[in-house]
Design a protein around this motif. Structure first.
Motif, PDB file in Angstrom:
ATOM      1  N   GLN A 152      -0.076  93.193 -19.893  1.00 39.42           N
ATOM      2  CA  GLN A 152      -0.935  94.383 -19.834  1.00 39.42           C
ATOM      3  C   GLN A 152      -2.210  94.139 -19.014  1.00 39.42           C
ATOM      4  O   GLN A 152      -2.906  95.083 -18.661  1.00 39.42           O
ATOM      5  N   PHE A 153      -2.486  92.875 -18.709  1.00 46.54           N
ATOM      6  CA  PHE A 153      -3.663  92.580 -17.896  1.00 46.54           C
ATOM      7  C   PHE A 153      -3.337  92.542 -16.407  1.00 46.54           C
ATOM      8  O   PHE A 153      -4.212  92.317 -15.587  1.00 46.54           O
ATOM      9  N   ASP A 154      -2.058  92.716 -16.068  1.00 47.12           N
ATOM     10  CA  ASP A 154      -1.684  92.758 -14.655  1.00 47.12           C
ATOM     11  C   ASP A 154      -1.967  94.142 -14.116  1.00 47.12           C
ATOM     12  O   ASP A 154      -1.676  95.137 -14.768  1.00 47.12           O
TER      13      ASP A 154
ATOM     14  N   ILE B 258      -9.535  98.604 -24.318  1.00 46.91           N
ATOM     15  CA  ILE B 258     -10.663  97.923 -23.676  1.00 46.91           C
ATOM     16  C   ILE B 258     -10.509  97.993 -22.157  1.00 46.91           C
ATOM     17  O   ILE B 258     -11.456  98.289 -21.436  1.00 46.91           O
ATOM     18  N   ILE B 259      -9.297  97.724 -21.672  1.00 44.94           N
ATOM     19  CA  ILE B 259      -9.037  97.749 -20.228  1.00 44.94           C
ATOM     20  C   ILE B 259      -9.288  99.143 -19.664  1.00 44.94           C
ATOM     21  O   ILE B 259      -9.862  99.305 -18.591  1.00 44.94           O
ATOM     22  N   LYS B 260      -8.863 100.159 -20.423  1.00 42.04           N
ATOM     23  CA  LYS B 260      -9.039 101.540 -19.963  1.00 42.04           C
ATOM     24  C   LYS B 260     -10.514 101.887 -19.794  1.00 42.04           C
ATOM     25  O   LYS B 260     -10.885 102.659 -18.922  1.00 42.04           O
ATOM     26  N   SER B 261     -11.359 101.315 -20.646  1.00 38.80           N
ATOM     27  CA  SER B 261     -12.774 101.674 -20.627  1.00 38.80           C
ATOM     28  C   SER B 261     -13.491 101.186 -19.366  1.00 38.80           C
ATOM     29  O   SER B 261     -14.526 101.725 -19.001  1.00 38.80           O
ATOM     30  N   ASN B 262     -12.969 100.160 -18.713  1.00 39.99           N
ATOM     31  CA  ASN B 262     -13.587  99.686 -17.474  1.00 39.99           C
ATOM     32  C   ASN B 262     -12.509  99.106 -16.552  1.00 39.99           C
ATOM     33  O   ASN B 262     -12.091  97.962 -16.719  1.00 39.99           O
TER      34      ASN B 262
ATOM     35  N   VAL C  37      -9.594  89.995 -13.540  1.00 37.74           N
ATOM     36  CA  VAL C  37      -8.471  89.188 -14.033  1.00 37.74           C
ATOM     37  C   VAL C  37      -7.502  88.870 -12.892  1.00 37.74           C
ATOM     38  O   VAL C  37      -7.017  87.747 -12.758  1.00 37.74           O
ATOM     39  N   ALA C  38      -7.263  89.886 -12.042  1.00 40.53           N
ATOM     40  CA  ALA C  38      -6.345  89.686 -10.899  1.00 40.53           C
ATOM     41  C   ALA C  38      -6.914  88.656  -9.929  1.00 40.53           C
ATOM     42  O   ALA C  38      -6.180  87.822  -9.402  1.00 40.53           O
ATOM     43  N   ASP C  39      -8.224  88.710  -9.693  1.00 34.67           N
ATOM     44  CA  ASP C  39      -8.862  87.739  -8.790  1.00 34.67           C
ATOM     45  C   ASP C  39      -8.691  86.317  -9.330  1.00 34.67           C
ATOM     46  O   ASP C  39      -8.348  85.398  -8.585  1.00 34.67           O
ATOM     47  N   ALA C  40      -8.928  86.164 -10.611  1.00 40.54           N
ATOM     48  CA  ALA C  40      -8.791  84.840 -11.240  1.00 40.54           C
ATOM     49  C   ALA C  40      -7.378  84.314 -11.070  1.00 40.54           C
ATOM     50  O   ALA C  40      -7.165  83.123 -10.810  1.00 40.54           O
ATOM     51  N   LYS C  41      -6.414  85.222 -11.161  1.00 37.64           N
ATOM     52  CA  LYS C  41      -4.997  84.841 -11.019  1.00 37.64           C
ATOM     53  C   LYS C  41      -4.726  84.340  -9.591  1.00 37.64           C
ATOM     54  O   LYS C  41      -4.012  83.358  -9.400  1.00 37.64           O
ATOM     55  N   ILE C  42      -5.319  85.013  -8.608  1.00 37.61           N
ATOM     56  CA  ILE C  42      -5.116  84.616  -7.195  1.00 37.61           C
ATOM     57  C   ILE C  42      -5.682  83.210  -6.971  1.00 37.61           C
ATOM     58  O   ILE C  42      -5.026  82.350  -6.371  1.00 37.61           O
TER      59      ILE C  42
END
Lengths: 136, 145
Positions: free
Chosen positions: A133-135, B20-24, B31-36
């Motif tokens: 869900q974090f993707d 929580i994700i929806k709120s911002n 999170v995506a940047d950290a993954k890269i």
């Protein structure tokens, strides 16, 4: 440090309908950098591909008593999430805290011990975190 | 209370995360940047190990300190420079590839199919049978949001 190459199922604790880890992440809504660091740290714990050792340490002040800590450094602050192991390779995160110093405070330790006891006595539940869900 | 592991997809804890994700929406970008960056660290480590180099060997080849290599292979490091990465890749017998591309979006369109079947009976009665089916069709598009 915990050995790398072991797949941990990262779970969060639930106590009487309260999710302390989710509450902690909610407190970081306006601090995106810290939020990213915490989620990334949690995800890396469950990533079998990750080559490095996880960012986990035995908690100072509670050696060999079953409490570990997932610790990320973001700027000059430590983001710390104590956890215990339950079952087979299930890491149960208990709560989260931001601190500027490395050593844990007595309040932090007492809270971690209380939650550990609740989990061990099966008064508290835990559930796996779904990282998909974090993707984006 | 009986301790049990709740299913992950529908659990309340994961629903909380979704809220929580929806709120911002900026949280997901972080999170995506950290993954890269983790992926870069992992690829660098894998390529170095495949070549049988130690961190010191690689550092000597590019005339830098071993601590630099250690830092680049560490999680959470976000200070990579394309020029340095290119140099590292070349030294390790690889190449650097950077792709900037528009994000793909999947749209799900529901198509309705109708099939009519008419049957005429000898007594002049015509019976019409209509069958409708709604099917999802996924279309991938590239471009703006």
């Amino acid at each position: 440090m915990l050995p790398s190459g072991i797949i941990y199922t990262v779970c969060q604790m639930e106590l009487e309908g309260v999710y302390p880890v989710a509450d902690f992440l909610e407190s970081l809504v306006n601090d995106t950098k810290s939020f990213g660091a915490v989620v990334d740290g949690m995800r890396r714990m469950s990533d079998p591909r990750w080559h490095g050792t996880p960012n986990t340490t035995k908690l100072k002040g509670d050696p060999y008593k079953g409490i570990f800590e997932l610790r990320m450094k973001c700027g000059n602050r430590y983001l710390r999430l104590p956890f215990i192991f339950s079952g087979e390779c299930e890491a149960v995160l208990m709560f989260g805290e931001i601190k500027k110093k490395a050593a844990p405070t007595p309040t932090f330790m007492n809270r971690a011990r209380a939650y550990r006891d609740k989990l061990n006595s099966k008064e508290a539940n835990y559930e796996p975190i779904d990282f998909t869900q974090f993707d984006e | 209370m009986n301790q049990s592991i709740l299913p992950s997809s529908t659990s309340k804890g994961n629903l909380r995360f979704r809220e929580i994700i929806k709120s911002n929406p900026a949280l997901l970008e972080e999170v995506a940047d950290a993954k890269i960056f983790n992926e870069i660290a992992h690829q660098l480590y894998t390529l170095r190990r495949e070549k049988g180099f130690t961190q010191k060997d690689l550092a000597d080849k590019i005339k830098l300190k071993q601590s630099h290599i250690s830092r680049w292979e560490k999680a959470g490091y976000q200070g990579y420079k394309i020029k340095v990465l290119s140099k590292l890749a070349r030294t390790l017998g690889g190449s650097l590839e950077v792709n900037l591309r528009p994000r793909s979006h999947n749209y799900t369109v529901y198509c309705k199919y109708e099939e009519k079947d008419q049957t005429s009976y000898p007594n002049g009665i015509v019976h019409t049978r209509t069958e409708s089916l709604v099917l999802p069709v996924t279309i991938s598009a590239f471009g703006s949001k």
